[in-house]
Design a protein around this motif. Structure first.
Motif, PDB file in Angstrom:
ATOM      1  N   ASP A  16       8.253  10.830   5.800  1.00 40.17           N
ATOM      2  CA  ASP A  16       9.526  11.105   5.504  1.00 40.17           C
ATOM      3  C   ASP A  16      10.011   9.777   5.448  1.00 40.17           C
ATOM      4  N   ASP A  17       9.589   8.524   6.083  1.00 39.31           N
ATOM      5  CA  ASP A  17      10.064   7.070   6.137  1.00 39.31           C
ATOM      6  C   ASP A  17       9.959   6.615   4.599  1.00 39.31           C
ATOM      7  N   TYR A  18       8.693   6.873   4.219  1.00 39.22           N
ATOM      8  CA  TYR A  18       8.406   6.463   2.678  1.00 39.22           C
ATOM      9  C   TYR A  18       9.465   7.122   1.866  1.00 39.22           C
ATOM     10  N   SER A  19       9.501   8.218   1.854  1.00 42.74           N
ATOM     11  CA  SER A  19      10.483   9.178   0.914  1.00 42.74           C
ATOM     12  C   SER A  19      11.802   8.578   1.086  1.00 42.74           C
ATOM     13  N   GLN A  20      12.388   8.430   2.269  1.00 40.96           N
ATOM     14  CA  GLN A  20      13.676   7.793   2.483  1.00 40.96           C
ATOM     15  C   GLN A  20      13.915   6.281   1.809  1.00 40.96           C
TER      16      GLN A  20
ATOM     17  N   LEU B 197       0.882  -1.121   0.112  1.00 36.36           N
ATOM     18  CA  LEU B 197       0.105  -0.052  -0.087  1.00 36.36           C
ATOM     19  C   LEU B 197       0.872   1.194   0.053  1.00 36.36           C
ATOM     20  N   LYS B 198       0.430   2.167  -0.622  1.00 36.91           N
ATOM     21  CA  LYS B 198       1.028   3.398  -0.737  1.00 36.91           C
ATOM     22  C   LYS B 198       0.977   4.184   0.519  1.00 36.91           C
ATOM     23  N   PHE B 199       1.709   5.237   0.678  1.00 40.88           N
ATOM     24  CA  PHE B 199       1.555   6.243   1.742  1.00 40.88           C
ATOM     25  C   PHE B 199       0.446   6.747   1.843  1.00 40.88           C
ATOM     26  N   LYS B 200      -0.104   7.270   0.805  1.00 37.65           N
ATOM     27  CA  LYS B 200      -1.671   7.950   0.795  1.00 37.65           C
ATOM     28  C   LYS B 200      -2.598   6.920   1.314  1.00 37.65           C
TER      29      LYS B 200
ATOM     30  N   VAL C 100      10.025   3.972 -10.310  1.00 35.08           N
ATOM     31  CA  VAL C 100       8.800   5.102 -10.453  1.00 35.08           C
ATOM     32  C   VAL C 100       9.239   6.401  -9.623  1.00 35.08           C
ATOM     33  N   THR C 101       8.586   7.526  -9.765  1.00 35.37           N
ATOM     34  CA  THR C 101       8.830   8.644  -9.300  1.00 35.37           C
ATOM     35  C   THR C 101       8.393   8.592  -7.834  1.00 35.37           C
ATOM     36  N   LEU C 102       8.935   9.497  -7.146  1.00 40.08           N
ATOM     37  CA  LEU C 102       8.629   9.816  -5.948  1.00 40.08           C
ATOM     38  C   LEU C 102       7.072  10.024  -5.491  1.00 40.08           C
ATOM     39  N   ARG C 103       6.489  10.731  -6.487  1.00 42.51           N
ATOM     40  CA  ARG C 103       4.987  10.842  -6.273  1.00 42.51           C
ATOM     41  C   ARG C 103       4.158   9.564  -6.612  1.00 42.51           C
ATOM     42  N   GLU C 104       4.717   8.583  -7.385  1.00 36.91           N
ATOM     43  CA  GLU C 104       3.879   7.436  -7.634  1.00 36.91           C
ATOM     44  C   GLU C 104       4.358   6.454  -6.482  1.00 36.91           C
ATOM     45  N   TYR C 105       5.381   6.636  -5.844  1.00 38.39           N
ATOM     46  CA  TYR C 105       5.588   5.884  -4.969  1.00 38.39           C
ATOM     47  C   TYR C 105       4.875   6.245  -3.804  1.00 38.39           C
ATOM     48  N   LEU C 106       4.336   7.451  -3.333  1.00 33.98           N
ATOM     49  CA  LEU C 106       3.801   7.632  -2.349  1.00 33.98           C
ATOM     50  C   LEU C 106       2.195   7.630  -2.650  1.00 33.98           C
ATOM     51  N   GLY C 107       1.801   7.560  -3.922  1.00 34.27           N
ATOM     52  CA  GLY C 107       0.450   7.572  -4.235  1.00 34.27           C
ATOM     53  C   GLY C 107       0.013   8.541  -4.409  1.00 34.27           C
ATOM     54  N   LEU C 108       0.631   9.942  -4.580  1.00 32.80           N
ATOM     55  CA  LEU C 108      -0.031  11.109  -4.842  1.00 32.80           C
ATOM     56  C   LEU C 108      -0.428  11.380  -6.024  1.00 32.80           C
ATOM     57  N   ASN C 109      -1.289  12.330  -6.313  1.00 30.18           N
ATOM     58  CA  ASN C 109      -1.824  12.751  -7.613  1.00 30.18           C
ATOM     59  C   ASN C 109      -0.869  14.240  -7.894  1.00 30.18           C
ATOM     60  N   ALA C 110      -1.087  14.642  -9.174  1.00 28.15           N
ATOM     61  CA  ALA C 110      -0.118  15.829  -9.515  1.00 28.15           C
ATOM     62  C   ALA C 110      -0.444  16.971  -8.624  1.00 28.15           C
TER      63      ALA C 110
ATOM     64  N   GLU D  35      -1.367  17.075  -5.387  1.00 26.28           N
ATOM     65  CA  GLU D  35      -0.995  16.939  -4.203  1.00 26.28           C
ATOM     66  C   GLU D  35       0.537  17.032  -4.217  1.00 26.28           C
ATOM     67  N   GLU D  36       1.259  16.511  -5.311  1.00 29.03           N
ATOM     68  CA  GLU D  36       2.525  16.575  -5.336  1.00 29.03           C
ATOM     69  C   GLU D  36       2.942  18.003  -5.390  1.00 29.03           C
ATOM     70  N   ASP D  37       2.242  18.828  -6.278  1.00 33.49           N
ATOM     71  CA  ASP D  37       2.499  20.369  -6.498  1.00 33.49           C
ATOM     72  C   ASP D  37       2.508  20.990  -5.134  1.00 33.49           C
ATOM     73  N   ALA D  38       1.258  20.814  -4.497  1.00 29.16           N
ATOM     74  CA  ALA D  38       1.120  21.619  -3.113  1.00 29.16           C
ATOM     75  C   ALA D  38       2.407  21.117  -2.078  1.00 29.16           C
ATOM     76  N   TRP D  39       2.825  20.120  -2.200  1.00 28.72           N
ATOM     77  CA  TRP D  39       3.730  19.409  -1.304  1.00 28.72           C
ATOM     78  C   TRP D  39       5.218  20.214  -1.525  1.00 28.72           C
ATOM     79  N   VAL D  40       5.440  20.037  -2.885  1.00 31.22           N
ATOM     80  CA  VAL D  40       6.831  20.641  -3.384  1.00 31.22           C
ATOM     81  C   VAL D  40       7.017  22.227  -3.302  1.00 31.22           C
ATOM     82  N   SER D  41       5.648  22.781  -3.654  1.00 34.70           N
ATOM     83  CA  SER D  41       5.581  24.437  -3.718  1.00 34.70           C
ATOM     84  C   SER D  41       5.292  25.017  -2.224  1.00 34.70           C
ATOM     85  N   ILE D  42       4.403  24.372  -1.359  1.00 40.96           N
ATOM     86  CA  ILE D  42       4.010  25.123  -0.320  1.00 40.96           C
ATOM     87  C   ILE D  42       4.712  24.242   0.740  1.00 40.96           C
TER      88      ILE D  42
END
Length: 71
Positions: free
Chosen positions: A24-28, A7-10, A37-47, A49-56
């Motif tokens: 943080d553990d999942y990212s590591q 199961l993905k983080f999300k 796979v990209t980190l976004r895919e690994y975590l189960g995030l959509n675009a 969610e990824e944008d909010a995480w990276v930008s904000i």
């Protein structure tokens, strides 16, 4: 390190199985894995969610995910 359940983080966060801080553990784990796979895919995030995480930051992603939780 806990066993990978597939199961993905999300998915696990939304199900209430893990705390948000586990991201943080999942990212590591992704950083040390050789999964193609990209980190976004690994975590189960959509675009969005990824944008909010990276930008904000973490708080923005947590707010988006919390809005999806089924209480």
């Amino acid at each position: 390190m806990e066993k990978d359940t597939g199961l993905k983080f999300k998915d696990r966060y939304l199900a209430g199985e893990i705390d948000f801080e586990e991201i943080d553990d999942y990212s590591q784990r992704w950083g040390f894995s050789d999964e193609p796979v990209t980190l976004r895919e690994y975590l189960g995030l959509n675009a969005e969610e990824e944008d909010a995480w990276v930008s904000i930051g973490d708080d923005a992603l947590k707010e988006l995910l919390d809005g999806q939780k089924q209480f």
